[in-house]
Design a protein around this motif. Sequence first.
Motif, PDB file in Angstrom:
ATOM      1  N   ASP A   1       1.449  -0.840   0.127  1.00 14.79           N
ATOM      2  CA  ASP A   1       0.049  -0.033   0.348  1.00 14.79           C
ATOM      3  C   ASP A   1       0.890   1.293   0.072  1.00 14.79           C
ATOM      4  N   LYS A   2       1.573   1.656   0.387  1.00 15.05           N
ATOM      5  CA  LYS A   2       2.711   2.496   0.336  1.00 15.05           C
ATOM      6  C   LYS A   2       3.773   2.763  -0.937  1.00 15.05           C
ATOM      7  N   LEU A   3       3.784   1.403  -1.940  1.00 14.30           N
ATOM      8  CA  LEU A   3       4.125   2.348  -3.862  1.00 14.30           C
ATOM      9  C   LEU A   3       2.968   2.893  -4.177  1.00 14.30           C
ATOM     10  N   PRO A   4       3.695   3.174  -4.686  1.00 15.20           N
ATOM     11  CA  PRO A   4       2.698   4.752  -5.961  1.00 15.20           C
ATOM     12  C   PRO A   4       1.885   4.341  -6.348  1.00 15.20           C
ATOM     13  N   GLU A   5       0.942   4.576  -6.631  1.00 16.73           N
ATOM     14  CA  GLU A   5      -0.121   4.353  -7.395  1.00 16.73           C
ATOM     15  C   GLU A   5      -0.362   4.206  -8.967  1.00 16.73           C
ATOM     16  N   ASN A   6       0.639   4.107  -9.445  1.00 10.87           N
ATOM     17  CA  ASN A   6       0.965   3.526 -10.550  1.00 10.87           C
ATOM     18  C   ASN A   6       1.551   2.274 -10.365  1.00 10.87           C
ATOM     19  N   ILE A   7       2.711   2.127  -9.946  1.00 10.61           N
ATOM     20  CA  ILE A   7       2.901   0.573  -9.403  1.00 10.61           C
ATOM     21  C   ILE A   7       2.148  -0.415  -8.852  1.00 10.61           C
ATOM     22  N   GLN A   8       1.295   0.394  -8.090  1.00 13.97           N
ATOM     23  CA  GLN A   8       0.282  -0.701  -7.326  1.00 13.97           C
ATOM     24  C   GLN A   8      -0.433  -1.215  -8.383  1.00 13.97           C
ATOM     25  N   GLU A   9      -0.885  -0.082  -9.731  1.00 16.18           N
ATOM     26  CA  GLU A   9      -1.936  -0.754 -10.621  1.00 16.18           C
ATOM     27  C   GLU A   9      -0.825  -1.084 -11.637  1.00 16.18           C
ATOM     28  N   LEU A  10      -0.059  -1.285 -11.930  1.00 13.99           N
ATOM     29  CA  LEU A  10       1.571  -1.774 -12.746  1.00 13.99           C
ATOM     30  C   LEU A  10       1.645  -3.566 -11.963  1.00 13.99           C
ATOM     31  N   ALA A  11       1.700  -3.584 -10.951  1.00  8.16           N
ATOM     32  CA  ALA A  11       1.722  -5.007 -10.574  1.00  8.16           C
ATOM     33  C   ALA A  11       0.873  -5.573 -10.584  1.00  8.16           C
ATOM     34  N   LEU A  12      -0.782  -5.245 -10.142  1.00  2.77           N
ATOM     35  CA  LEU A  12      -2.138  -5.926 -10.333  1.00  2.77           C
ATOM     36  C   LEU A  12      -1.811  -6.519 -11.327  1.00  2.77           C
ATOM     37  N   GLU A  13      -1.693  -5.466 -12.852  1.00  5.08           N
ATOM     38  CA  GLU A  13      -2.138  -5.712 -14.800  1.00  5.08           C
ATOM     39  C   GLU A  13      -1.082  -6.864 -14.498  1.00  5.08           C
ATOM     40  N   ILE A  14       0.195  -7.150 -13.981  1.00  8.71           N
ATOM     41  CA  ILE A  14       0.729  -8.372 -14.499  1.00  8.71           C
ATOM     42  C   ILE A  14       0.846  -9.380 -13.217  1.00  8.71           C
ATOM     43  N   GLY A  15      -0.188  -9.532 -12.319  1.00  5.75           N
ATOM     44  CA  GLY A  15      -0.967 -10.974 -12.232  1.00  5.75           C
ATOM     45  C   GLY A  15      -0.541 -11.217 -10.811  1.00  5.75           C
ATOM     46  N   LEU A  16       0.830 -10.312 -10.106  1.00  7.13           N
ATOM     47  CA  LEU A  16       1.720 -10.120  -8.731  1.00  7.13           C
ATOM     48  C   LEU A  16       0.584 -10.172  -7.966  1.00  7.13           C
ATOM     49  N   GLY A  17      -0.176  -9.286  -7.695  1.00  4.89           N
ATOM     50  CA  GLY A  17      -1.358  -9.329  -6.621  1.00  4.89           C
ATOM     51  C   GLY A  17      -0.485  -8.729  -5.482  1.00  4.89           C
ATOM     52  N   LYS A  18      -1.218  -8.622  -4.323  1.00  6.39           N
ATOM     53  CA  LYS A  18      -1.043  -7.895  -3.544  1.00  6.39           C
ATOM     54  C   LYS A  18      -0.076  -8.559  -2.412  1.00  6.39           C
ATOM     55  N   THR A  19      -0.143  -9.624  -2.500  1.00  4.85           N
ATOM     56  CA  THR A  19       0.889 -10.774  -1.691  1.00  4.85           C
ATOM     57  C   THR A  19       1.205 -11.901  -2.494  1.00  4.85           C
ATOM     58  N   CYS A  20       3.082 -12.199  -1.959  1.00  5.34           N
ATOM     59  CA  CYS A  20       2.948 -13.143  -2.645  1.00  5.34           C
ATOM     60  C   CYS A  20       4.725 -14.119  -1.743  1.00  5.34           C
ATOM     61  N   ARG A  21       3.850 -15.349  -2.038  1.00  3.06           N
ATOM     62  CA  ARG A  21       4.260 -15.715  -1.953  1.00  3.06           C
ATOM     63  C   ARG A  21       4.990 -16.994  -2.028  1.00  3.06           C
ATOM     64  N   ASN A  22       5.728 -16.873  -3.625  1.00  7.66           N
ATOM     65  CA  ASN A  22       6.440 -17.590  -4.423  1.00  7.66           C
ATOM     66  C   ASN A  22       7.512 -17.680  -3.930  1.00  7.66           C
ATOM     67  N   PRO A  23       8.799 -17.878  -3.715  1.00  8.28           N
ATOM     68  CA  PRO A  23      10.347 -16.999  -3.418  1.00  8.28           C
ATOM     69  C   PRO A  23      10.656 -16.659  -5.512  1.00  8.28           C
ATOM     70  N   PHE A  24      10.043 -17.496  -5.722  1.00  3.83           N
ATOM     71  CA  PHE A  24      11.010 -18.170  -7.657  1.00  3.83           C
ATOM     72  C   PHE A  24      10.038 -16.496  -8.119  1.00  3.83           C
ATOM     73  N   LYS A  25       9.179 -16.039  -7.447  1.00  3.41           N
ATOM     74  CA  LYS A  25       8.565 -14.488  -8.543  1.00  3.41           C
ATOM     75  C   LYS A  25       9.678 -13.526  -7.478  1.00  3.41           C
ATOM     76  N   GLY A  26      10.337 -13.984  -6.354  1.00  4.57           N
ATOM     77  CA  GLY A  26      11.014 -12.520  -6.438  1.00  4.57           C
ATOM     78  C   GLY A  26      11.532 -11.532  -7.048  1.00  4.57           C
ATOM     79  N   ILE A  27      12.571 -12.589  -8.832  1.00  4.05           N
ATOM     80  CA  ILE A  27      12.725 -12.130  -9.579  1.00  4.05           C
ATOM     81  C   ILE A  27      11.592 -10.669 -10.008  1.00  4.05           C
ATOM     82  N   ILE A  28      10.485 -10.708  -9.998  1.00  5.80           N
ATOM     83  CA  ILE A  28       9.589  -9.846 -10.743  1.00  5.80           C
ATOM     84  C   ILE A  28       9.846  -8.919  -9.333  1.00  5.80           C
ATOM     85  N   ILE A  29       9.304  -9.199  -8.443  1.00  4.31           N
ATOM     86  CA  ILE A  29       9.424  -8.222  -7.083  1.00  4.31           C
ATOM     87  C   ILE A  29      10.841  -7.056  -7.772  1.00  4.31           C
ATOM     88  N   ARG A  30      11.987  -7.391  -7.559  1.00  5.03           N
ATOM     89  CA  ARG A  30      13.086  -6.753  -7.226  1.00  5.03           C
ATOM     90  C   ARG A  30      12.714  -5.710  -8.387  1.00  5.03           C
TER      91      ARG A  30
END
Lengths: 153, 429
Positions: free
Chosen positions: B278-307
């Motif tokens: 919730d502290k990410l700027p709105e445009n980045i939150q929207e992008l994260a949701l658009e690419i299907g990342l969701g607000k929470t990620c428990r798959n450590p392999f997806k760390g590459i997306i979060i980086r």
Amino acid sequence: MIGVGNRYRGDDAAGPVVAESLLEEFGAESVATCDGDPGALIDLWSGRREVVLIDAMISGGSAGTIQRFDVSENPLPAEDFPVSTHAFGLAGSIELARGMSTLPASVVIYGIEAEQFERGAAMSPRVRASVWEVSRKLARRLRAAPPRERSHV
Amino acid sequence: MKRRTIKVDELTRVEGEGAMHIEMRGDEVTDVKLTIYEPPRFFEGFMQGRDYSEAPDITARICGICPVAYQMSSVYAMEDAFGVEVDGVLRELRRLLYCGEWIESHVLHVYLLHLPDFLGFESAIHMAKDHGETVAKALRLKKAGNAIVSTLAGREIHPINVKVGGFYRAPTKQELGGLLEELEWSLGMAEEMVRFTAGLSFPDFEKDYEFVALRHPEEYPCCEGKLVSNRGLDIPISEFREHFVEIHEPHSTALHCKLKERGMYFVGPLARYNLNFDKLPENIQELALEIGLGKTCRNPFKGIIIRSVETLYAVQEALRIIKSYEPPAVASVPVEPRESVGHGCTEAPRGILYHRYELAEDGSIRHAQIVPPTAQNLPTIEDDLRQYVTQFMALPDSELKWQCEQAVRNYDPCISCSTHFLKLTIDRK
């Protein structure tokens, strides 16, 4: 001409000292030093036709031995050049650039066999002697380059 | 009973020297060890007796990838000890410096260390032959991060302009302005990085981790905040030692760190993102949701997306700070040493980095404690390997070994950092 290495780690200073000795006469357009970061190396030789690299090496030979490698077509023997755990090393950087098709057409490396890489230590006497020999050789090479090419030697 | 061993004697594409050993008997994983054999480095020991003002430059030498994190945790700890607050433009400059480090470190890991695993290449060098343009753009993006650090702090590795109380010299408006053009390009590139990494294939692997990160009331965390977790931890940084404990495991020259109450936990980009979406700027939150990342990620392999998401955030934040920059009247605020204890914790690229100093009246260091992120993640990395191998035991050895190495790299472990602190006891009789 790019002198690769760490100025403050004993014989690893060989590359930077060669470069510094050439800098005054030939200028920063033709001569540079680099700590070995692949991004920085690739930037330095980007767009050049010919690059000469000077680096300390460990191949098991006697200290101060000078070896010349033409890696324009073939890889550098990676095991002879010290590699930091944080980087690809010189051999890795060359292959990365070759993969990206950004390696200059001619790449020659002068390896100077090192004796020690002690922090804060001076270069070993035999390495120092070879540094001046390589410097003289490269200065002659640069002076012989046609003036219009000099900035891109 | 059939016995299988997966062994990697020298882990590559991680910082420092470590090995991995996994043993199975039948369907059971009997042993998992991430052996850290990088020599111990004794930083905490030789800090004793040094002046407080030396801490930022000495601790920066622990790591060539995240020296800014060490500098920031140490200056915040010292300022906590001396009751000094650095705010306004100087605080913004610190944040900018940290953005530079996040960009450098994340881009290096995403493209040159981790991506080859996902695309099936032995290394970035092999990958460059087929993906030359991608690697070239990645190097350019990394360089934009390097340029922030060298412009603001003197040089890109082991910067020299950070001091307790602020900086030795503040940059001019023109100096920072010179970074804008490349950062504008980087903004587009970082968004491309997010979309590109989101399109990779990921193993179906999730765990119910306890994530620990800083949380700040107004911003995505960097240098300040409280320590929080998804299981109720909510403490000031100064209470770190009451909740966390360092343990020496015989197979590792790095200490392992655990929560006293609940054991292993997870720090780093996934933890930061999950606890601070919730502290990410709105445009980045929207992008994260658009690419299907969701607000929470428990798959450590997806760390590459979060980086990649954090890289985009760091570029955007750097642009914001530079565009509103007006040089401060003074480059640092005065500091008066006193006998005290100080704590600092900042978000290194790999996760929280805790520093604690006990100081004498003259400002000399009596005792230092440094807890780097990789030491905190080591028990979780070993547990991931145990569960991963159990889940994917049917895979042939070569494939399983590849994926286990990839699983270790999910954490971007910095082994050189994690071994800085082993304590040496000499028993003379």
